[in-house]
Design a protein around this motif. Sequence first.
Motif, PDB file in Angstrom:
ATOM      1  N   ALA A   5       0.920  -1.551   0.230  1.00  0.00           N
ATOM      2  CA  ALA A   5       0.081   0.179  -0.158  1.00  0.00           C
ATOM      3  C   ALA A   5       0.720   1.499   0.156  1.00  0.00           C
ATOM      4  N   CYS A  21      -3.041   0.171  -3.947  1.00  0.00           N
ATOM      5  CA  CYS A  21      -2.400  -0.579  -3.283  1.00  0.00           C
ATOM      6  C   CYS A  21      -2.419  -1.561  -4.287  1.00  0.00           C
ATOM      7  N   TRP A  35     -10.233  -2.438   2.245  1.00  0.00           N
ATOM      8  CA  TRP A  35      -9.294  -2.050   2.534  1.00  0.00           C
ATOM      9  C   TRP A  35      -9.674  -1.740   3.908  1.00  0.00           C
ATOM     10  N   ARG A  37      -8.554  -0.122   7.972  1.00  0.00           N
ATOM     11  CA  ARG A  37      -7.855   1.162   8.753  1.00  0.00           C
ATOM     12  C   ARG A  37      -7.623   0.735  11.077  1.00  0.00           C
ATOM     13  N   ILE A  69     -13.436   2.830  -3.935  1.00  0.00           N
ATOM     14  CA  ILE A  69     -12.568   1.531  -3.827  1.00  0.00           C
ATOM     15  C   ILE A  69     -12.857   1.190  -5.410  1.00  0.00           C
ATOM     16  N   TYR A  79      -7.302   0.860  -5.179  1.00  0.00           N
ATOM     17  CA  TYR A  79      -7.228   1.901  -4.930  1.00  0.00           C
ATOM     18  C   TYR A  79      -7.821   2.406  -3.923  1.00  0.00           C
ATOM     19  N   LEU A  80      -8.661   3.411  -3.581  1.00  0.00           N
ATOM     20  CA  LEU A  80      -8.973   3.753  -2.491  1.00  0.00           C
ATOM     21  C   LEU A  80      -9.162   5.338  -2.314  1.00  0.00           C
ATOM     22  N   TYR A  93      -3.960   2.727   7.032  1.00  0.00           N
ATOM     23  CA  TYR A  93      -4.475   1.993   6.156  1.00  0.00           C
ATOM     24  C   TYR A  93      -4.285   0.685   5.684  1.00  0.00           C
ATOM     25  N   TYR A  94      -4.822  -0.223   5.525  1.00  0.00           N
ATOM     26  CA  TYR A  94      -4.474  -1.847   4.943  1.00  0.00           C
ATOM     27  C   TYR A  94      -5.053  -2.210   4.073  1.00  0.00           C
ATOM     28  N   CYS A  95      -4.619  -2.829   3.043  1.00  0.00           N
ATOM     29  CA  CYS A  95      -5.240  -3.190   2.095  1.00  0.00           C
ATOM     30  C   CYS A  95      -4.727  -4.918   1.990  1.00  0.00           C
ATOM     31  N   TRP A 113      -2.181  -9.203   3.078  1.00  0.00           N
ATOM     32  CA  TRP A 113      -2.534  -8.303   4.201  1.00  0.00           C
ATOM     33  C   TRP A 113      -0.930  -7.435   3.547  1.00  0.00           C
TER      34      TRP A 113
END
Length: 123
Positions: A5, A21, A35, A37, A69, A79-80, A93-95, A113
């Motif tokens: 990410a 990501c 996604w 967080r 998203i 993408y976010l 923030y994690y994808c 992750w």
Amino acid sequence: VQLQASGGGLVQAGGSLRLSCAASGRTFSRYNMGWFRQAPGEERKFVAALDWNGRNTYYADSVKGRFTISRDNAKNAVYLQMNSLKPEDTAVYYCAADYGAAFTTTIFEYDYWGQGTEVTVSS
């Protein structure tokens, strides 16, 4: 699948950021993506998800109407887009990728992750 990410940073309230990501592996297009967080001192929470072909999306109520998203399977990326950011959006923030029949909001169902990217929204 390996995920990385990026795109986090410091932004003022009301501003926008676009998180990316990048995924490795030729099977990226088979994965539903999400996604999440995690704010300081809090548990990791669901933000948004979409299925493997990008046709179906789902958002947490807290971001609905502000975040979008999307994915580009040709580029192995998800993408976010985050608009109208608020201080309460501050988090890492994690994808994540899930190899399932449909997207999920359940954190434990995700198989892979990314390392996280930090977003700070100042008031």
